[in-house]
Design a protein around this motif. Structure first.
Motif, mmCIF file in Angstrom:
data_model
loop_
_atom_site.group_PDB
_atom_site.id
_atom_site.type_symbol
_atom_site.label_atom_id
_atom_site.label_comp_id
_atom_site.label_asym_id
_atom_site.label_seq_id
_atom_site.Cartn_x
_atom_site.Cartn_y
_atom_site.Cartn_z
ATOM 1 N N THR A 1 4.685 26.629 -29.278
ATOM 2 C CA THR A 1 3.413 27.347 -29.450
ATOM 3 C C THR A 1 3.613 28.872 -29.479
ATOM 4 O O THR A 1 2.648 29.614 -29.614
ATOM 5 N N LEU A 2 4.859 29.347 -29.304
ATOM 6 C CA LEU A 2 5.102 30.792 -29.264
ATOM 7 C C LEU A 2 5.132 31.370 -30.685
ATOM 8 O O LEU A 2 5.188 30.625 -31.666
ATOM 9 N N ALA A 3 5.115 32.699 -30.768
ATOM 10 C CA ALA A 3 5.189 33.361 -32.078
ATOM 11 C C ALA A 3 6.659 33.533 -32.478
ATOM 12 O O ALA A 3 7.507 33.880 -31.637
ATOM 13 N N TYR A 4 6.962 33.273 -33.737
ATOM 14 C CA TYR A 4 8.343 33.373 -34.235
ATOM 15 C C TYR A 4 8.399 34.329 -35.420
ATOM 16 O O TYR A 4 7.431 34.431 -36.188
ATOM 17 N N THR A 5 9.525 35.024 -35.558
ATOM 18 C CA THR A 5 9.739 35.834 -36.762
ATOM 19 C C THR A 5 11.071 35.414 -37.400
ATOM 20 O O THR A 5 11.995 34.985 -36.700
ATOM 21 N N THR A 6 11.130 35.560 -38.711
ATOM 22 C CA THR A 6 12.352 35.158 -39.416
ATOM 23 C C THR A 6 13.319 36.341 -39.455
ATOM 24 O O THR A 6 12.939 37.463 -39.773
ATOM 25 N N ARG A 7 14.548 36.065 -39.054
ATOM 26 C CA ARG A 7 15.608 37.092 -39.088
ATOM 27 C C ARG A 7 16.800 36.519 -39.853
ATOM 28 O O ARG A 7 16.822 35.342 -40.185
ATOM 29 N N GLU A 8 17.789 37.365 -40.026
ATOM 30 C CA GLU A 8 19.038 36.893 -40.624
ATOM 31 C C GLU A 8 20.146 37.066 -39.614
ATOM 32 O O GLU A 8 20.230 38.098 -38.938
ATOM 33 N N VAL A 9 20.983 36.043 -39.477
ATOM 34 C CA VAL A 9 22.119 36.146 -38.558
ATOM 35 C C VAL A 9 23.397 36.080 -39.378
ATOM 36 O O VAL A 9 23.531 35.253 -40.280
ATOM 37 N N THR B 1 26.970 35.035 -39.770
ATOM 38 C CA THR B 1 27.981 34.094 -39.254
ATOM 39 C C THR B 1 29.343 34.580 -39.755
ATOM 40 O O THR B 1 29.413 35.514 -40.577
ATOM 41 N N PRO B 2 30.445 33.963 -39.342
ATOM 42 C CA PRO B 2 31.755 34.388 -39.882
ATOM 43 C C PRO B 2 31.839 34.191 -41.392
ATOM 44 O O PRO B 2 32.624 34.849 -42.075
ATOM 45 N N LEU B 3 30.999 33.291 -41.937
ATOM 46 C CA LEU B 3 31.146 32.930 -43.359
ATOM 47 C C LEU B 3 29.984 33.376 -44.240
ATOM 48 O O LEU B 3 30.008 33.186 -45.443
ATOM 49 N N GLY B 4 28.935 33.897 -43.639
ATOM 50 C CA GLY B 4 27.793 34.282 -44.477
ATOM 51 C C GLY B 4 26.610 34.683 -43.620
ATOM 52 O O GLY B 4 26.748 35.026 -42.437
ATOM 53 N N VAL B 5 25.434 34.620 -44.233
ATOM 54 C CA VAL B 5 24.201 35.029 -43.550
ATOM 55 C C VAL B 5 23.256 33.829 -43.551
ATOM 56 O O VAL B 5 23.044 33.203 -44.597
ATOM 57 N N ALA B 6 22.703 33.515 -42.379
ATOM 58 C CA ALA B 6 21.778 32.372 -42.287
ATOM 59 C C ALA B 6 20.415 32.864 -41.805
ATOM 60 O O ALA B 6 20.348 33.740 -40.932
ATOM 61 N N PRO B 7 19.326 32.306 -42.362
ATOM 62 C CA PRO B 7 17.997 32.664 -41.849
ATOM 63 C C PRO B 7 17.742 31.916 -40.538
ATOM 64 O O PRO B 7 18.151 30.765 -40.394
ATOM 65 N N VAL B 8 17.097 32.599 -39.592
ATOM 66 C CA VAL B 8 16.718 31.943 -38.328
ATOM 67 C C VAL B 8 15.302 32.376 -37.949
ATOM 68 O O VAL B 8 14.928 33.530 -38.151
ATOM 69 N N ASN B 9 14.540 31.438 -37.422
ATOM 70 C CA ASN B 9 13.238 31.776 -36.848
ATOM 71 C C ASN B 9 13.417 31.897 -35.354
ATOM 72 O O ASN B 9 13.782 30.913 -34.705
ATOM 73 N N ILE B 10 13.194 33.097 -34.811
ATOM 74 C CA ILE B 10 13.364 33.243 -33.356
ATOM 75 C C ILE B 10 12.117 33.865 -32.742
ATOM 76 O O ILE B 10 11.330 34.534 -33.423
ATOM 77 N N THR B 11 11.962 33.607 -31.445
ATOM 78 C CA THR B 11 10.825 34.182 -30.727
ATOM 79 C C THR B 11 11.329 35.256 -29.780
ATOM 80 O O THR B 11 12.380 35.093 -29.148
ATOM 81 N N ASP B 12 10.597 36.364 -29.725
ATOM 82 C CA ASP B 12 10.909 37.337 -28.671
ATOM 83 C C ASP B 12 9.635 37.665 -27.901
ATOM 84 O O ASP B 12 9.446 38.790 -27.447
ATOM 85 N N GLU B 13 8.798 36.617 -27.751
ATOM 86 C CA GLU B 13 7.561 36.795 -26.994
ATOM 87 C C GLU B 13 7.895 37.188 -25.550
ATOM 88 O O GLU B 13 8.861 36.685 -24.978
ATOM 89 N N LYS B 14 7.119 38.104 -25.011
ATOM 90 C CA LYS B 14 7.384 38.575 -23.642
ATOM 91 C C LYS B 14 6.768 37.591 -22.649
ATOM 92 O O LYS B 14 5.546 37.469 -22.565
ATOM 93 N N SER C 1 15.752 27.831 -17.579
ATOM 94 C CA SER C 1 16.925 27.303 -18.295
ATOM 95 C C SER C 1 16.835 27.611 -19.777
ATOM 96 O O SER C 1 17.846 27.655 -20.473
ATOM 97 N N PHE C 2 15.600 27.750 -20.286
ATOM 98 C CA PHE C 2 15.436 27.974 -21.727
ATOM 99 C C PHE C 2 14.887 29.349 -22.065
ATOM 100 O O PHE C 2 15.183 29.877 -23.130
ATOM 101 N N PHE C 3 14.065 29.916 -21.188
ATOM 102 C CA PHE C 3 13.502 31.244 -21.477
ATOM 103 C C PHE C 3 14.400 32.295 -20.822
ATOM 104 O O PHE C 3 14.112 32.827 -19.736
ATOM 105 N N ASP C 4 15.510 32.575 -21.519
ATOM 106 C CA ASP C 4 16.594 33.402 -20.957
ATOM 107 C C ASP C 4 16.124 34.774 -20.488
ATOM 108 O O ASP C 4 16.649 35.318 -19.525
ATOM 109 N N HIS C 5 15.161 35.350 -21.229
ATOM 110 C CA HIS C 5 14.809 36.744 -20.940
ATOM 111 C C HIS C 5 13.475 36.870 -20.205
ATOM 112 O O HIS C 5 12.904 37.959 -20.146
ATOM 113 N N ALA C 6 12.977 35.756 -19.676
ATOM 114 C CA ALA C 6 11.673 35.807 -18.998
ATOM 115 C C ALA C 6 11.762 36.676 -17.744
ATOM 116 O O ALA C 6 12.789 36.721 -17.065
ATOM 117 N N GLU C 7 10.640 37.354 -17.479
ATOM 118 C CA GLU C 7 10.498 38.019 -16.178
ATOM 119 C C GLU C 7 9.913 36.982 -15.208
ATOM 120 O O GLU C 7 9.443 35.926 -15.629
#
Ligand code: PRP
Ligand code: URA
Length: 217
Positions: free
Chosen positions: A50-58, A60-73, A92-98
């Motif tokens: 249910t969180l908001a996601y934005t598409t980025r490019e990552v 890799t050693p072999l190329g560029v892959a699209p990823v949808n990631i969330t950085d919701e606070k 365990s899953f929300f690594d950057h949560a306060e």
């Protein structure tokens, strides 16, 4: 209000609920805490959809892959004591949560009547963030309502999620009236009744004691 009841769909989560309810298996407090943590992990994945996601490019050693990631606070809050293993499941899953902590306990006036005391709060700035409040039991819903109100002293969240394991129907009805209309509730199961001591039936018993041992008043 959005209410998600996870045991309506068959998944391995139901095995974890079975073990925390079983009066023999639940006596193993390490297993009890681990099962609560595992339910928190499953819930975190469901909530993450249910969180908001934005598409980025990552790169890799072999190329560029699209990823949808969330950085919701996200702020994960738990109600002491019993909320702690559920809290760990979310972390365990929300690594950057306060993180935020509130204490709520029942002070019994006699065997039936009690007041709920909220005496301790430790929280970051919550203003405009996604607040997830964890407590495995919603019996009357009183501890959750008072804890939410106490957390508001650290700012109003943009979104509110309540994460619990066993809720009574009475608590769900109460929270629908007392929390903001756009709150999302996540519970593993909803039980029908409360006993005279305001414990959920069939429920699991005293979650705090099962996780951390009996306390004296
Ligand atoms: C339990 C539970 C909730 C509360 C639910 O905590 O973890 O916080 O009771 O009851 P309510 O919905 O009627 O408020 P408890 O007071 O047993 O404290 P503990 O976690 O320290 O054991
Ligand atoms: N607190 C618990 O731990 N269990 C209940 O059923 C009610 C309150």
């Amino acid at each position: 209000m959005n209410i998600n009841v996870l045991n309506k769909q068959n998944s391995i989560l139901n095995n974890f609920i079975n073990e925390i309810r079983d009066k023999n298996i639940q006596k193993d407090s390490l297993r009890f805490r681990t099962n609560i943590e595992r339910i928190g992990q499953v819930m975190a994945v469901e909530l993450s959809k249910t969180l908001a996601y934005t598409t980025r490019e990552v790169q890799t050693p072999l190329g560029v892959a699209p990823v949808n990631i969330t950085d919701e606070k996200i702020v994960v809050a738990s109600i002491l004591r019993a909320g702690l293993p559920l809290h760990n499941g979310f972390l365990s899953f929300f690594d950057h949560a306060e993180n935020a902590f509130v204490s709520a306990y029942r002070k019994y006036i006699d065997v039936v009547n009690f007041d709920i005391h909220v005496e301790y709060i430790s929280a970051p700035d919550i203003m405009g963030k996604t607040l997830i409040i964890c407590d495995p039991m919603l019996a009357t819903g009183g501890s959750m309502e008072l804890s939410y109100k106490a957390l508001l002293s650290h700012g109003a969240p943009a979104k509110l999620h309540i994460a619990s394991i066993i809720a009574s129907q009475q608590a769900i009805d109460f929270l629908q009236k007392s929390l903001p209309a756009d709150t999302t509730i996540w519970v593993a199961a909803i039980d029908e009744t409360l006993n005279d001591h305001a414990y959920i039936v069939p429920g699991i018993g005293d979650a705090g004691d099962l996780a951390f041992g009996e306390k004296i008043d």
